[in-house]
Motif scaffolding. Structure first.
Motif, PDB file in Angstrom:
ATOM      1  N   ALA A  24       3.255  10.193  54.452  1.00 29.74           N
ATOM      2  CA  ALA A  24       3.103  11.494  53.670  1.00 29.74           C
ATOM      3  C   ALA A  24       4.518  12.091  54.167  1.00 29.74           C
ATOM      4  O   ALA A  24       5.022  12.385  55.705  1.00 29.74           O
ATOM      5  N   MET A  25       5.243  12.761  53.330  1.00 29.30           N
ATOM      6  CA  MET A  25       6.475  13.496  53.850  1.00 29.30           C
ATOM      7  C   MET A  25       6.611  14.780  52.776  1.00 29.30           C
ATOM      8  O   MET A  25       6.376  14.764  51.864  1.00 29.30           O
ATOM      9  N   TYR A  26       6.877  15.708  53.594  1.00 30.78           N
ATOM     10  CA  TYR A  26       7.194  17.096  52.910  1.00 30.78           C
ATOM     11  C   TYR A  26       8.665  17.053  53.037  1.00 30.78           C
ATOM     12  O   TYR A  26       9.269  17.000  54.120  1.00 30.78           O
ATOM     13  N   PRO A  27       9.364  17.328  51.917  1.00 28.43           N
ATOM     14  CA  PRO A  27       8.915  17.326  50.317  1.00 28.43           C
ATOM     15  C   PRO A  27       8.809  16.321  49.529  1.00 28.43           C
ATOM     16  O   PRO A  27       8.851  16.463  48.396  1.00 28.43           O
ATOM     17  N   CYS A  28       8.993  15.014  50.084  1.00 32.00           N
ATOM     18  CA  CYS A  28       9.362  13.958  49.497  1.00 32.00           C
ATOM     19  C   CYS A  28       8.289  13.013  48.812  1.00 32.00           C
ATOM     20  O   CYS A  28       8.556  11.981  48.396  1.00 32.00           O
ATOM     21  N   SER A  29       7.253  13.250  48.991  1.00 30.59           N
ATOM     22  CA  SER A  29       5.845  12.676  48.680  1.00 30.59           C
ATOM     23  C   SER A  29       5.682  13.055  47.246  1.00 30.59           C
ATOM     24  O   SER A  29       4.567  13.864  47.124  1.00 30.59           O
ATOM     25  N   ASN A  30       6.239  12.553  46.286  1.00 31.02           N
ATOM     26  CA  ASN A  30       5.902  12.923  45.055  1.00 31.02           C
ATOM     27  C   ASN A  30       4.928  11.805  44.215  1.00 31.02           C
ATOM     28  O   ASN A  30       4.554  10.658  44.699  1.00 31.02           O
ATOM     29  N   PRO A  31       4.162  11.941  43.307  1.00 31.98           N
ATOM     30  CA  PRO A  31       3.070  11.360  42.542  1.00 31.98           C
ATOM     31  C   PRO A  31       3.639   9.862  42.231  1.00 31.98           C
ATOM     32  O   PRO A  31       2.899   8.864  42.711  1.00 31.98           O
ATOM     33  N   GLU A  32       4.696   9.903  41.839  1.00 32.23           N
ATOM     34  CA  GLU A  32       5.254   8.510  41.223  1.00 32.23           C
ATOM     35  C   GLU A  32       5.629   7.481  42.462  1.00 32.23           C
ATOM     36  O   GLU A  32       5.213   6.416  42.227  1.00 32.23           O
TER      37      GLU A  32
END
Length: 343
Positions: A24-32
């Motif tokens: 999990a990464m903020y802000p890099c965890s996008n759904p795709e």
């Protein structure tokens, strides 16, 4: 890829085919990105702040969007610190939504995981907890967790202070699956971490430099162009050391918190307000840097795994290549132990 990797305690816990987590990464965890990793046999982990506040998805809708792409397992990141009652209440609701949508693997951090463990165990799920050393591992186990995400000194973000092997050896007798988090940017280090005894590996920086990640191309180019020596620890984001790429901007402003901030962070009462200020500011800075690139002159979080990253690739290609390397290593005749792998 011919064949599948030999199952580990982690893959048996989660149902993943490959012992590989997209952390999990903020802000890099996008759904795709999460969907692509899980569809390829790994396990993508949802970061709710990223899902809701960066990529503007309703959490339930975002989880269903991922599930439309893959029926593979996904995870959920629950930060359980108690610095804000409002945040804690929201996290409890988010965990309920994730459970309701079928998520059964949770990663907790920064607090007592007991309430998450109780909720997840009630429906047959498992909880792993982020740790950097044995004392935190023991507290997490006292809270009932099923495994540990072992964050070493090569990690991005808030890194630990031990090498992967030393951290493993300090925790190996605890009797739960251990996941190596930090410094894995290529297949060789992936295989070496599993040779040490880890049940899985967690990657972050490697997946930022992927096609599906929606981070700005400036961020991805910075990762591809960086070497391990370009990673420095900055106190200016959250008040504690965070691993970032040493850009021209970072060199110009330095990496130490100012004298006033340092004093406030040590004050028994003021430290809570100062940490809240840093947290809010870092959410804004990291979001802008990720989505808008270097025009904002902010920070690119990354770990020392940049050494093994030389191209932006599809997430599925990354997972498949790592899995193939592991299968090949597992089907080779046994050889003498290598000296100092994954250090």
């Amino acid at each position: 890829m011919s064949g599948q990797p030999t199952p580990t305690a982690f893959t048996r816990h989660t149902g993943a085919k490959v012992p590989l987590i997209c952390g999990a990464m903020y802000p890099c965890s996008n759904p795709e990105l999460i969907a692509a990793v899980s569809a390829a046999g790994g396990l993508g982990v949802v970061q709710p702040l990223s899902m809701i506040y960066v990529y503007k998805r309703d959490l339930r809708a975002g989880l269903r969007e991922i599930k439309r792409v893959t029926d593979g397992p996904i995870g959920f990141n629950a930060i359980v610190e108690k610095s804000s009652k409002v945040y804690e209440d929201r996290m409890r609701k988010w965990v309920d939504v994730a459970l309701d949508e079928g998520v059964r693997f949770f990663v907790t951090a920064l607090g007592n995981p007991r309430w998450v463990v109780d909720a997840v165990h009630a429906v047959g799920g498992v909880v792993y907890h982020d740790v950097t050393e044995r004392k935190w591992a023991q507290k997490a186990l006292d809270g009932g967790v099923d495994g540990l995400i072992c964050v070493n000194r090569r990690a991005g973000g808030h890194a630990g202070n031990q090498d992967p092997r030393a951290l493993y050896e300090s925790l190996a007798d605890l009797g739960v699956p251990l996941v190596c988090a930090g410094g894995i940017g290529d297949e060789r280090r992936f295989v070496e971490a599993l040779d040490i005894g880890y049940a899985a590996v967690q990657l972050g920086t490697r997946f930022i430099a992927s096609d599906e990640c929606l981070a700005h191309n400036d961020y991805k180019r910075a990762i591809v162009g960086a070497k391990a020596d370009d990673i420095v620890l900055s106190e200016r984001i959250s008040g504690v050391p965070v691993a970032v790429i040493e850009t021209e901007y970072v060199r110009a402003i330095g990496t130490k918190a100012g004298p006033v901030a340092r004093r406030l962070l040590k004050h028994p009462k003021a430290k809570h307000w100062m940490r809240a200020f840093y947290s809010l500011r870092s959410l804004w800075q990291l979001k802008n840097a990720s989505l808008e690139g270097t025009s904002y002159k902010n920070y690119f979080q990354a770990g020392r795994s940049v050494d093994g990253i030389d191209a932006v690739e599809p997430a599925g290609t990354i997972v498949a290549r790592y899995a193939a390397a592991l299968v090949e290593a597992q089907t080779q005749p046994a050889s003498p132990a290598k000296a100092g792998p994954a250090e």
